[in-house]
Design an enzyme around this catalytic site. Structure first.
Site, PDB file in Angstrom:
ATOM      1  N   LYS A  13     -16.991 -55.299  31.474  1.00 65.30           N
ATOM      2  CA  LYS A  13     -18.282 -55.982  31.670  1.00 65.30           C
ATOM      3  C   LYS A  13     -18.538 -56.239  33.158  1.00 65.30           C
ATOM      4  O   LYS A  13     -19.585 -55.902  33.699  1.00 65.30           O
ATOM      5  CB  LYS A  13     -18.303 -57.330  30.904  1.00 65.30           C
ATOM      6  CG  LYS A  13     -18.003 -57.192  29.410  1.00 65.30           C
ATOM      7  CD  LYS A  13     -18.059 -58.526  28.677  1.00 65.30           C
ATOM      8  CE  LYS A  13     -16.973 -59.528  29.044  1.00 65.30           C
ATOM      9  NZ  LYS A  13     -15.602 -59.131  28.649  1.00 65.30           N
ATOM     10  N   ARG A  89     -21.521 -65.498  23.332  1.00 63.46           N
ATOM     11  CA  ARG A  89     -20.171 -65.272  22.816  1.00 63.46           C
ATOM     12  C   ARG A  89     -19.963 -65.864  21.441  1.00 63.46           C
ATOM     13  O   ARG A  89     -18.863 -65.771  20.894  1.00 63.46           O
ATOM     14  CB  ARG A  89     -19.182 -65.976  23.749  1.00 63.46           C
ATOM     15  CG  ARG A  89     -18.517 -65.098  24.740  1.00 63.46           C
ATOM     16  CD  ARG A  89     -17.657 -66.039  25.572  1.00 63.46           C
ATOM     17  NE  ARG A  89     -16.444 -65.406  25.964  1.00 63.46           N
ATOM     18  CZ  ARG A  89     -16.304 -64.762  27.125  1.00 63.46           C
ATOM     19  NH1 ARG A  89     -17.284 -64.675  27.969  1.00 63.46           N
ATOM     20  NH2 ARG A  89     -15.156 -64.219  27.423  1.00 63.46           N
ATOM     21  N   ARG A 128      -5.460 -56.367  37.038  1.00 64.09           N
ATOM     22  CA  ARG A 128      -6.736 -56.670  37.707  1.00 64.09           C
ATOM     23  C   ARG A 128      -6.534 -57.533  38.952  1.00 64.09           C
ATOM     24  O   ARG A 128      -5.743 -58.465  38.969  1.00 64.09           O
ATOM     25  CB  ARG A 128      -7.689 -57.398  36.757  1.00 64.09           C
ATOM     26  CG  ARG A 128      -8.919 -57.921  37.489  1.00 64.09           C
ATOM     27  CD  ARG A 128     -10.036 -58.306  36.573  1.00 64.09           C
ATOM     28  NE  ARG A 128      -9.636 -59.280  35.573  1.00 64.09           N
ATOM     29  CZ  ARG A 128     -10.415 -59.644  34.570  1.00 64.09           C
ATOM     30  NH1 ARG A 128     -11.600 -59.109  34.421  1.00 64.09           N
ATOM     31  NH2 ARG A 128      -9.988 -60.531  33.701  1.00 64.09           N
ATOM     32  N   ARG A 161      -6.495 -63.671  38.424  1.00 63.96           N
ATOM     33  CA  ARG A 161      -7.018 -64.822  37.700  1.00 63.96           C
ATOM     34  C   ARG A 161      -5.898 -65.535  36.949  1.00 63.96           C
ATOM     35  O   ARG A 161      -4.983 -64.889  36.453  1.00 63.96           O
ATOM     36  CB  ARG A 161      -8.094 -64.358  36.710  1.00 63.96           C
ATOM     37  CG  ARG A 161      -9.470 -64.318  37.325  1.00 63.96           C
ATOM     38  CD  ARG A 161     -10.483 -63.583  36.490  1.00 63.96           C
ATOM     39  NE  ARG A 161     -10.550 -63.964  35.089  1.00 63.96           N
ATOM     40  CZ  ARG A 161     -11.448 -63.481  34.233  1.00 63.96           C
ATOM     41  NH1 ARG A 161     -12.351 -62.618  34.653  1.00 63.96           N
ATOM     42  NH2 ARG A 161     -11.443 -63.848  32.977  1.00 63.96           N
ATOM     43  N   ARG A 172      -7.095 -65.052  24.156  1.00 62.27           N
ATOM     44  CA  ARG A 172      -8.485 -64.651  24.416  1.00 62.27           C
ATOM     45  C   ARG A 172      -8.925 -63.584  23.416  1.00 62.27           C
ATOM     46  O   ARG A 172     -10.075 -63.581  22.963  1.00 62.27           O
ATOM     47  CB  ARG A 172      -8.627 -64.114  25.851  1.00 62.27           C
ATOM     48  CG  ARG A 172      -8.537 -65.220  26.910  1.00 62.27           C
ATOM     49  CD  ARG A 172      -8.118 -64.672  28.268  1.00 62.27           C
ATOM     50  NE  ARG A 172      -9.113 -63.836  28.910  1.00 62.27           N
ATOM     51  CZ  ARG A 172      -8.856 -63.058  29.952  1.00 62.27           C
ATOM     52  NH1 ARG A 172      -7.611 -62.986  30.467  1.00 62.27           N
ATOM     53  NH2 ARG A 172      -9.808 -62.332  30.496  1.00 62.27           N
TER      54      ARG A 172
HETATM   55  P1  AP5 Z   1     -13.452 -55.999  34.094  1.00 61.08           P
HETATM   56  O1  AP5 Z   1     -14.706 -55.212  34.278  1.00 61.08           O
HETATM   57  O2  AP5 Z   1     -13.158 -57.055  35.092  1.00 61.08           O
HETATM   58  O3  AP5 Z   1     -13.413 -56.605  32.611  1.00 61.08           O
HETATM   59  P2  AP5 Z   1     -14.323 -57.680  31.892  1.00 61.08           P
HETATM   60  O4  AP5 Z   1     -14.902 -57.052  30.655  1.00 61.08           O
HETATM   61  O5  AP5 Z   1     -15.293 -58.294  32.840  1.00 61.08           O
HETATM   62  O6  AP5 Z   1     -13.187 -58.696  31.413  1.00 61.08           O
HETATM   63  P3  AP5 Z   1     -12.997 -60.264  31.619  1.00 61.08           P
HETATM   64  O7  AP5 Z   1     -11.535 -60.518  31.520  1.00 61.08           O
HETATM   65  O8  AP5 Z   1     -13.705 -60.767  32.833  1.00 61.08           O
HETATM   66  O9  AP5 Z   1     -13.721 -60.794  30.332  1.00 61.08           O
HETATM   67  P4  AP5 Z   1     -13.569 -62.155  29.642  1.00 61.08           P
HETATM   68  O10 AP5 Z   1     -14.683 -62.114  28.676  1.00 61.08           O
HETATM   69  O11 AP5 Z   1     -12.226 -62.401  29.094  1.00 61.08           O
HETATM   70  O12 AP5 Z   1     -13.715 -63.213  30.847  1.00 61.08           O
HETATM   71  P5  AP5 Z   1     -14.952 -64.069  31.402  1.00 61.08           P
HETATM   72  O13 AP5 Z   1     -14.795 -64.154  32.850  1.00 61.08           O
HETATM   73  O14 AP5 Z   1     -16.232 -63.602  30.834  1.00 61.08           O
HETATM   74  O15 AP5 Z   1     -12.249 -54.956  33.997  1.00 61.08           O
HETATM   75  C1  AP5 Z   1     -10.905 -55.365  33.850  1.00 61.08           C
HETATM   76  C2  AP5 Z   1      -9.974 -54.483  34.690  1.00 61.08           C
HETATM   77  O16 AP5 Z   1     -10.001 -53.152  34.192  1.00 61.08           O
HETATM   78  C3  AP5 Z   1     -10.363 -54.397  36.166  1.00 61.08           C
HETATM   79  O17 AP5 Z   1      -9.208 -54.405  36.948  1.00 61.08           O
HETATM   80  C4  AP5 Z   1     -11.111 -53.058  36.285  1.00 61.08           C
HETATM   81  O18 AP5 Z   1     -10.927 -52.487  37.554  1.00 61.08           O
HETATM   82  C5  AP5 Z   1     -10.448 -52.235  35.193  1.00 61.08           C
HETATM   83  N1  AP5 Z   1     -11.401 -51.326  34.532  1.00 61.08           N
HETATM   84  C6  AP5 Z   1     -12.697 -51.589  34.190  1.00 61.08           C
HETATM   85  N2  AP5 Z   1     -13.257 -50.524  33.569  1.00 61.08           N
HETATM   86  C7  AP5 Z   1     -12.286 -49.574  33.522  1.00 61.08           C
HETATM   87  C8  AP5 Z   1     -12.256 -48.228  32.999  1.00 61.08           C
HETATM   88  N3  AP5 Z   1     -13.338 -47.667  32.407  1.00 61.08           N
HETATM   89  N4  AP5 Z   1     -11.087 -47.530  33.101  1.00 61.08           N
HETATM   90  C9  AP5 Z   1      -9.989 -48.085  33.717  1.00 61.08           C
HETATM   91  N5  AP5 Z   1      -9.971 -49.341  34.233  1.00 61.08           N
HETATM   92  C10 AP5 Z   1     -11.104 -50.077  34.138  1.00 61.08           C
HETATM   93  O19 AP5 Z   1     -14.651 -65.499  30.754  1.00 61.08           O
HETATM   94  C11 AP5 Z   1     -13.507 -66.224  31.098  1.00 61.08           C
HETATM   95  C12 AP5 Z   1     -13.411 -67.476  30.239  1.00 61.08           C
HETATM   96  O20 AP5 Z   1     -14.540 -68.349  30.502  1.00 61.08           O
HETATM   97  C13 AP5 Z   1     -13.446 -67.265  28.714  1.00 61.08           C
HETATM   98  O21 AP5 Z   1     -12.165 -66.959  28.203  1.00 61.08           O
HETATM   99  C14 AP5 Z   1     -13.977 -68.628  28.228  1.00 61.08           C
HETATM  100  O22 AP5 Z   1     -12.954 -69.601  28.207  1.00 61.08           O
HETATM  101  C15 AP5 Z   1     -14.982 -69.016  29.310  1.00 61.08           C
HETATM  102  N6  AP5 Z   1     -16.342 -68.527  29.004  1.00 61.08           N
HETATM  103  C16 AP5 Z   1     -17.040 -67.548  29.660  1.00 61.08           C
HETATM  104  N7  AP5 Z   1     -18.234 -67.338  29.077  1.00 61.08           N
HETATM  105  C17 AP5 Z   1     -18.318 -68.201  28.038  1.00 61.08           C
HETATM  106  C18 AP5 Z   1     -19.303 -68.445  27.032  1.00 61.08           C
HETATM  107  N8  AP5 Z   1     -20.462 -67.751  26.998  1.00 61.08           N
HETATM  108  N9  AP5 Z   1     -19.046 -69.382  26.093  1.00 61.08           N
HETATM  109  C19 AP5 Z   1     -17.896 -70.095  26.110  1.00 61.08           C
HETATM  110  N10 AP5 Z   1     -16.914 -69.909  27.018  1.00 61.08           N
HETATM  111  C20 AP5 Z   1     -17.119 -68.967  27.988  1.00 61.08           C
HETATM  112 ZN    ZN Z   2     -15.539 -60.261  33.612  1.00 59.75          ZN
END
Ligand code: AP5
Ligand code: ZN
Length: 217
Positions: A13, A89, A128, A161, A172
């Site tokens: 994402k 979410r 990451r 992170r 998660r």
């Molecule tokens: P990356 O693109 O960073 O992945 P991502 O999908 O953004 O994953 P996140 O871990 O950020 O998602 P998340 O939903 O767990 O965390 P969020 O910050 O939203 O890619 C990951 C890695 O893979 C990178 O190193 C990249 O280089 C590599 N990569 C990418 N694409 C690739 C490919 N095609 N091939 C190879 N490698 C690749 O949320 C964090 C926390 O916040 C949640 O757990 C929750 O507690 C809270 N939170 C956030 N939003 C909400 C909400 N709406 N409601 C309630 N709680 C929330």
């Molecule tokens: Zn993310």
């Protein structure tokens, strides 16, 4: 363009959303980034969020909905559309988003699901690296920075992170399958669902995203 990216931790994402932002001149709203900003500033909300994030659970719907509402109303970059990363979410968040947009006379164009098996996510998450100030994302193996642990643009240090360890990732993923997977069905019923194979390379994923935005879900 008004779209959302749904997918498990590590699906890509945060890798794809900035590209969508730049190509389509829309705002990129990432609720995880907004929460990490609060943590960095050590606000009351940030202190509360840190415990929940490190436990792999979700912050309350009301807080997240208010956060998105505030951005849509006050962030000038959102005038031209948006890509939401990490929101909605839960079904509750999806319903509130729909009501919020309806009040603005707007509708989503698509809800993209980044589909990827859980076992591929461990390597993505544990490798990451991020540049905290910009949110730029790298990977030790798959997308290494030019200089180890250094941001290509600013030369500043990269970090991992606190929730990017195998134990928190497992929680998660459980949270994702229980609370967020139903959101996919919600958008299937609204005929907005567009699945993409997120196990492919970042460029192939990007091409498929562009196809959806051109042709619709
Ligand atoms: P990356 O693109 O960073 O992945 P991502 O999908 O953004 O994953 P996140 O871990 O950020 O998602 P998340 O939903 O767990 O965390 P969020 O910050 O939203 O890619 C990951 C890695 O893979 C990178 O190193 C990249 O280089 C590599 N990569 C990418 N694409 C690739 C490919 N095609 N091939 C190879 N490698 C690749 O949320 C964090 C926390 O916040 C949640 O757990 C929750 O507690 C809270 N939170 C956030 N939003 C909400 C909400 N709406 N409601 C309630 N709680 C929330
Ligand atoms: Zn993310």
């Amino acid at each position: 363009l008004r779209t959302i990216l749904i997918g498990p931790p590590g699906a890509g994402k945060g890798t794809q959303a900035p590209r969508i932002r730049d190509e389509f001149c829309v705002c990129h709203l990432a609720t995880g980034d907004l929460l990490r900003e609060q943590i960095a500033k050590n606000t009351a909300l940030g202190q509360m969020a840190k415990k929940i994030i490190d436990a792999g659970e979700l912050v309350k719907d009301e807080i997240m909905v208010d956060m998105i509402k505030d951005q849509l109303e006050n962030n000038k970059a959102c005038k031209n559309g948006f890509v939401l990363d990490g929101f909605p979410r839960t079904i509750g968040q999806a319903e509130k988003l729909e009501a919020m947009l309806e009040a603005r006379g707007e509708k989503l164009n698509s809800a993209v699901e980044l589909v990827i098996p859980d076992q591929l996510l461990i390597a993505r998450i544990t490798g990451r690296l991020i540049h905290p100030a910009s949110g730029r994302t790298y990977h030790k193996e798959f997308q290494p920075p030019k200089k180890p642990m250094t941001d290509d643009v600013t030369g500043e240090p990269l970090i991992q992170r606190s929730d990017d360890n195998v134990e928190t990732l497992t929680k998660r993923l459980t949270t994702y399958h229980k609370q967020t997977a139903p959101v996919v069905d919600y958008y299937k019923k609204k005929n907005l669902w567009a699945p993409i194979d997120a196990a492919r390379s970042p460029n192939v994923v990007w091409e498929n995203l562009c196809k959806i935005f051109r042709e619709g879900p």
